[in-house]
Design a protein around this motif. Sequence first.
Motif, mmCIF file in Angstrom:
data_model
loop_
_atom_site.group_PDB
_atom_site.id
_atom_site.type_symbol
_atom_site.label_atom_id
_atom_site.label_comp_id
_atom_site.label_asym_id
_atom_site.label_seq_id
_atom_site.Cartn_x
_atom_site.Cartn_y
_atom_site.Cartn_z
ATOM 1 N N PHE A 212 0.800 -1.230 0.000
ATOM 2 C CA PHE A 212 0.000 0.000 0.000
ATOM 3 C C PHE A 212 0.831 1.278 0.000
ATOM 4 C CE2 PHE A 212 -2.990 -3.186 1.612
ATOM 5 C CZ PHE A 212 -4.007 -2.994 0.692
ATOM 6 N N LYS A 213 2.039 1.246 0.556
ATOM 7 C CA LYS A 213 2.868 2.441 0.515
ATOM 8 C C LYS A 213 3.515 2.628 -0.854
ATOM 9 C CE LYS A 213 6.982 4.638 2.396
ATOM 10 N NZ LYS A 213 8.199 4.503 3.202
ATOM 11 N N SER A 214 3.789 1.502 -1.527
ATOM 12 C CA SER A 214 4.581 1.620 -2.751
ATOM 13 C C SER A 214 4.009 0.887 -3.947
ATOM 14 C CB SER A 214 6.008 1.112 -2.489
ATOM 15 O OG SER A 214 6.786 1.168 -3.652
ATOM 16 N N ALA A 215 3.741 -0.415 -3.801
ATOM 17 C CA ALA A 215 3.466 -1.249 -4.978
ATOM 18 C C ALA A 215 2.275 -0.769 -5.793
ATOM 19 C CB ALA A 215 3.251 -2.701 -4.543
ATOM 20 N N LYS A 216 1.176 -0.492 -5.115
ATOM 21 C CA LYS A 216 -0.028 -0.152 -5.855
ATOM 22 C C LYS A 216 0.097 1.200 -6.547
ATOM 23 C CE LYS A 216 -4.066 -1.495 -4.059
ATOM 24 N NZ LYS A 216 -4.435 -2.690 -4.828
ATOM 25 N N TYR A 217 0.728 2.180 -5.889
ATOM 26 C CA TYR A 217 0.829 3.496 -6.526
ATOM 27 C C TYR A 217 2.009 3.599 -7.482
ATOM 28 C CZ TYR A 217 4.520 6.690 -4.700
ATOM 29 O OH TYR A 217 5.682 7.370 -4.459
ATOM 30 N N SER A 218 2.971 2.685 -7.359
ATOM 31 C CA SER A 218 4.102 2.718 -8.275
ATOM 32 C C SER A 218 3.781 2.082 -9.618
ATOM 33 C CB SER A 218 5.312 2.007 -7.655
ATOM 34 O OG SER A 218 5.796 2.720 -6.542
ATOM 35 N N THR A 219 2.938 1.057 -9.619
ATOM 36 C CA THR A 219 2.713 0.307 -10.854
ATOM 37 C C THR A 219 1.236 0.092 -11.176
ATOM 38 O OG1 THR A 219 2.976 -1.752 -9.589
ATOM 39 C CG2 THR A 219 4.934 -0.915 -10.747
ATOM 40 N N GLU A 220 0.493 -0.495 -10.234
ATOM 41 C CA GLU A 220 -0.893 -0.883 -10.535
ATOM 42 C C GLU A 220 -1.775 0.321 -10.860
ATOM 43 O OE1 GLU A 220 -4.653 -3.347 -8.580
ATOM 44 O OE2 GLU A 220 -3.116 -2.476 -7.274
ATOM 45 N N HIS A 221 -1.799 1.300 -9.976
ATOM 46 C CA HIS A 221 -2.704 2.425 -10.190
ATOM 47 C C HIS A 221 -2.335 3.265 -11.413
ATOM 48 C CE1 HIS A 221 -4.988 1.326 -6.799
ATOM 49 N NE2 HIS A 221 -4.217 1.827 -5.866
ATOM 50 N N PRO A 222 -1.057 3.577 -11.666
ATOM 51 C CA PRO A 222 -0.745 4.315 -12.891
ATOM 52 C C PRO A 222 -1.189 3.596 -14.156
ATOM 53 C CG PRO A 222 1.091 4.454 -11.382
ATOM 54 C CD PRO A 222 0.128 3.473 -10.787
ATOM 55 N N LEU A 223 -0.946 2.291 -14.232
ATOM 56 C CA LEU A 223 -1.345 1.520 -15.409
ATOM 57 C C LEU A 223 -2.859 1.550 -15.570
ATOM 58 C CD1 LEU A 223 -0.107 -0.378 -17.628
ATOM 59 C CD2 LEU A 223 -0.690 -2.283 -16.115
ATOM 60 N N TYR A 240 -4.668 -5.777 -15.991
ATOM 61 C CA TYR A 240 -3.608 -4.825 -15.666
ATOM 62 C C TYR A 240 -3.173 -4.989 -14.209
ATOM 63 C CZ TYR A 240 -3.966 -1.879 -19.914
ATOM 64 O OH TYR A 240 -3.915 -1.377 -21.184
ATOM 65 N N SER A 241 -4.143 -5.108 -13.301
ATOM 66 C CA SER A 241 -3.818 -5.274 -11.884
ATOM 67 C C SER A 241 -3.050 -6.566 -11.648
ATOM 68 C CB SER A 241 -5.096 -5.271 -11.040
ATOM 69 O OG SER A 241 -5.724 -3.999 -11.060
ATOM 70 N N GLY A 242 -3.468 -7.628 -12.320
ATOM 71 C CA GLY A 242 -2.791 -8.906 -12.162
ATOM 72 C C GLY A 242 -1.337 -8.866 -12.585
ATOM 73 N N PHE A 243 -1.034 -8.040 -13.564
ATOM 74 C CA PHE A 243 0.343 -7.852 -14.011
ATOM 75 C C PHE A 243 1.101 -6.891 -13.103
ATOM 76 C CE2 PHE A 243 2.693 -4.504 -16.436
ATOM 77 C CZ PHE A 243 3.905 -5.189 -16.567
ATOM 78 N N ALA A 244 0.487 -5.761 -12.779
ATOM 79 C CA ALA A 244 1.221 -4.658 -12.162
ATOM 80 C C ALA A 244 1.402 -4.804 -10.656
ATOM 81 C CB ALA A 244 0.510 -3.338 -12.470
ATOM 82 N N LEU A 245 0.462 -5.431 -9.949
ATOM 83 C CA LEU A 245 0.600 -5.502 -8.499
ATOM 84 C C LEU A 245 1.802 -6.346 -8.070
ATOM 85 C CD1 LEU A 245 -0.325 -4.686 -5.737
ATOM 86 C CD2 LEU A 245 -2.014 -6.533 -5.779
ATOM 87 N N PRO A 246 1.969 -7.574 -8.573
ATOM 88 C CA PRO A 246 3.187 -8.306 -8.193
ATOM 89 C C PRO A 246 4.455 -7.613 -8.674
ATOM 90 C CG PRO A 246 1.970 -9.512 -9.894
ATOM 91 C CD PRO A 246 1.079 -8.406 -9.410
ATOM 92 N N LEU A 247 4.364 -6.918 -9.809
ATOM 93 C CA LEU A 247 5.514 -6.153 -10.284
ATOM 94 C C LEU A 247 5.870 -5.059 -9.286
ATOM 95 C CD1 LEU A 247 7.585 -5.270 -12.419
ATOM 96 C CD2 LEU A 247 5.769 -3.882 -13.462
ATOM 97 N N GLY A 248 4.874 -4.331 -8.792
ATOM 98 C CA GLY A 248 5.123 -3.273 -7.830
ATOM 99 C C GLY A 248 5.698 -3.798 -6.527
ATOM 100 N N GLU A 249 5.245 -4.969 -6.111
ATOM 101 C CA GLU A 249 5.795 -5.564 -4.893
ATOM 102 C C GLU A 249 7.249 -5.969 -5.096
ATOM 103 O OE1 GLU A 249 1.626 -7.230 -2.963
ATOM 104 O OE2 GLU A 249 2.947 -8.637 -3.999
#
Length: 369
Positions: A212-223, A240-249
């Motif tokens: 919540f501090k980083s992963a979601k706003y770094s990758t998931e939400h922008p995409l 998009y979320s399925g790709f970006a959330l683990p990427l952000g983590e």
Amino acid sequence: MTDGIAALSTPVQDEQDRFRKSLTEATSRFLSAQRSILETVSSDSAVLVDAIERLASGGKKMRPLLCYWGWRGAGGAADDDGVVLAGMSLELFQAAALIHDDIIDRSDLRRGAPSVHKQFETLHDDGGWHLDAGHFGTGAAILAGDLCLSLSEEAFASITAAPERTAEARAIFNRMRAEVMAGQYLDLLEEAVGPDRHPDVAVQQALSIVRFKSAKYSTEHPLCIGGALAGASPSLLAGYSGFALPLGEAFQLRDDLLGVYGNPALTGKPAGDDLREGKRTVLIARALQACSADQARTLNAGLGREGLSQDEVLELQRIIDATGARDEVEALIAARARASYKALEALPLDPPCRDALSVLAEAAVTRVA
């Protein structure tokens, strides 16, 4: 480090470069207009915008690029002012978060240069002004960060798109901001609770902070913001979320390793800076789960101590290594990267979008700074 752009085909690289150029030019125009507004109040206040512009001009632009390719993947046109404004808003939000984060973490450096509060502290010193320079620097930086948040909102509010698309993107944007603030608080809370937290609970808390501090706003939400602005279907946004959330983590877990083991010449911060700041990351939580009582006492005593010497940093690194925590975090990064790449393969994207997202993903996971 490289941002991986050279690995793209020439047409995709050219398109991405055009977006970067549009983003830079739009941000410069926008901040110039804001500087003019502040100068009508007082010429002294223009330094607030100057500090924002210096910070916003750097970085890898990962969030705007993800927003752009989310837009393109959902059928958005290559040359559109709306996605540029969205990217600018994300960069300004990121700049605001960095300004405040450096104050919270008492971090004097950002990207190898003085952090914003230290810039204002130096301004006070150079001017020979009265009262406390540190207090002035912190106060001025808080105001610069608040202004930056306001400008991020102003930029986002100026996007013109179909009402239903704007509403969907706005909902994601609003949720992103609330989640980051909550994640920041959890991070601060973990530092305060510190060794009183049971190691098993500490691991779960650290993973929640990563998300919540980083992963979601770094990758998931922008995409997803880019996708929503272009009218992406619910299934595409879910993909998009399925790709970006683990990427952000994976991205944040890599950042946690760099905060302890990173090369200062590349990271722009002193070696072991996260140890001095007392960061209760997944790496630290995993180490405390596995270490002996003596090791735990040494590790807990060192965390958050500003005067930690380089030899003491090396001692804490050796303890962490001995527990296997570093290897465990590397394994977590690899697992999340695999999940991200697998999700990307399943997305219904044309080759340019898929290639661009793949390059961005690889750069995020393998970065050294």
